[in-house]
Design an enzyme around this catalytic site. Structure first.
Site, PDB file in Angstrom:
ATOM      1  N   ARG A 131      46.590 -51.611  46.917  1.00  0.00           N
ATOM      2  CA  ARG A 131      46.532 -53.077  46.958  1.00  0.00           C
ATOM      3  C   ARG A 131      47.910 -53.680  47.162  1.00  0.00           C
ATOM      4  NH1 ARG A 131      42.996 -53.956  41.517  1.00  0.00           N
ATOM      5  NH2 ARG A 131      40.915 -53.665  42.374  1.00  0.00           N
ATOM      6  N   ARG A 144      31.836 -55.066  26.454  1.00  0.00           N
ATOM      7  CA  ARG A 144      32.848 -54.050  26.667  1.00  0.00           C
ATOM      8  C   ARG A 144      32.694 -52.898  25.670  1.00  0.00           C
ATOM      9  NH1 ARG A 144      37.093 -54.906  30.144  1.00  0.00           N
ATOM     10  NH2 ARG A 144      37.119 -57.146  30.362  1.00  0.00           N
ATOM     11  N   ARG A 161      51.065 -55.843  42.690  1.00  0.00           N
ATOM     12  CA  ARG A 161      50.941 -56.387  41.336  1.00  0.00           C
ATOM     13  C   ARG A 161      51.410 -55.341  40.336  1.00  0.00           C
ATOM     14  NH1 ARG A 161      44.894 -58.286  40.574  1.00  0.00           N
ATOM     15  NH2 ARG A 161      45.257 -56.899  38.832  1.00  0.00           N
ATOM     16  N   LYS A 203      32.887 -53.416  41.958  1.00  0.00           N
ATOM     17  CA  LYS A 203      31.969 -54.279  41.211  1.00  0.00           C
ATOM     18  C   LYS A 203      31.808 -55.654  41.855  1.00  0.00           C
ATOM     19  CE  LYS A 203      33.768 -54.226  37.194  1.00  0.00           C
ATOM     20  NZ  LYS A 203      34.036 -54.703  35.835  1.00  0.00           N
ATOM     21  N   ARG A 231      45.046 -48.200  32.879  1.00  0.00           N
ATOM     22  CA  ARG A 231      43.841 -49.044  32.955  1.00  0.00           C
ATOM     23  C   ARG A 231      42.580 -48.177  33.023  1.00  0.00           C
ATOM     24  NH1 ARG A 231      44.798 -52.539  38.025  1.00  0.00           N
ATOM     25  NH2 ARG A 231      42.904 -53.657  37.461  1.00  0.00           N
TER      26      ARG A 231
END
Ligand SMILES: [Zn+2]
Length: 210
Positions: free
Chosen positions: A123, A88, A156, A13, A167
């Site tokens: 990541r 959302r 993270r 995004k 998520r």
């Protein structure tokens, strides 16, 4: 041009938003970033948000709408804007329609969960200098070591497999009704997020026109 960007974590995004902003001179509005800024600055609104979050609740639709309402009055929104992270839910989408009339397009960047999970867990960040890497797309020269300062890279907490799955599950639960809402309005543009960054951009530009 009034756009809404929908996509799971790691769907790309941010990358597409940057390209849209520069092509169409739009403002980029991330409600998540805005809330974090308000909290960091300690404004009246920030304090309110902080106490809501501390109680474990979600920031109310009315509060978010009020923030968006103020934000879109700013000068940089005169050519339009891209909303990221809002709406959302369908309720929020309805409230947005009440506020601004219909949006022009909701752009949904669709990727399979397996690919997203692979991107999320790839990541890595440097705890010392903040540099970020991705084992697949932007690897460090030496595996697990920061190019800039030589520190050992870390992941993270929300980029682990378990957290990533959670998520994505949350994303699907929230976004599916939202995608259906815009589809019913005839305002949804769904693009396959697996065709490569430049091809995704081209498809979106073709849809929106010059
Ligand atoms: Zn570093």
């Amino acid at each position: 041009m009034k756009l809404v960007l929908i996509g799971a974590p790691a769907a790309g995004k941010g990358t597409q938003a940057r390209k849209l902003i520069s092509k169409y001179s739009l403002a980029y509005i991330s409600t998540g970033d805005m809330l974090r800024e308000e909290v960091a600055k300690g404004t009246e609104l920030g304090l309110k948000v902080k106490s809501v979050m501390a109680s474990g609740s979600l920031v109310s639709d009315d509060l978010i709408i009020a923030i968006v309402k103020e934000r879109i009055k700013a000068d940089d929104c005169k050519n339009g804007f891209i909303l990221d992270g809002f709406p959302r839910t369908v309720v929020q989408a309805e409230k947005l329609d009440e506020l601004i009339g219909n949006i022009d397009k909701a752009i949904y960047i669709n990727c399979p969960d397996s690919a997203l999970l692979e991107r999320i867990t790839a990541r890595e960040t440097c705890p010392k200098c903040g540099a970020s890497y991705n084992k697949i797309s932007v690897p460090s020269k030496v595996s697990g070591v920061c190019d800039v300062c030589g520190e050992k890279l870390t992941q993270r907490k929300d980029d682990t497999v378990e957290a990533g799955k959670a998520r994505l599950e949350t994303f699907h639960k929230q976004s599916e009704p939202l995608v259906a809402y815009y589809k019913n309005q005839g305002r949804l543009f769904e693009v396959d997020g697996m065709i490569g960054i430049d091809n995704v951009t081209e498809a979106i530009f073709a849809e929106l026109g010059d």
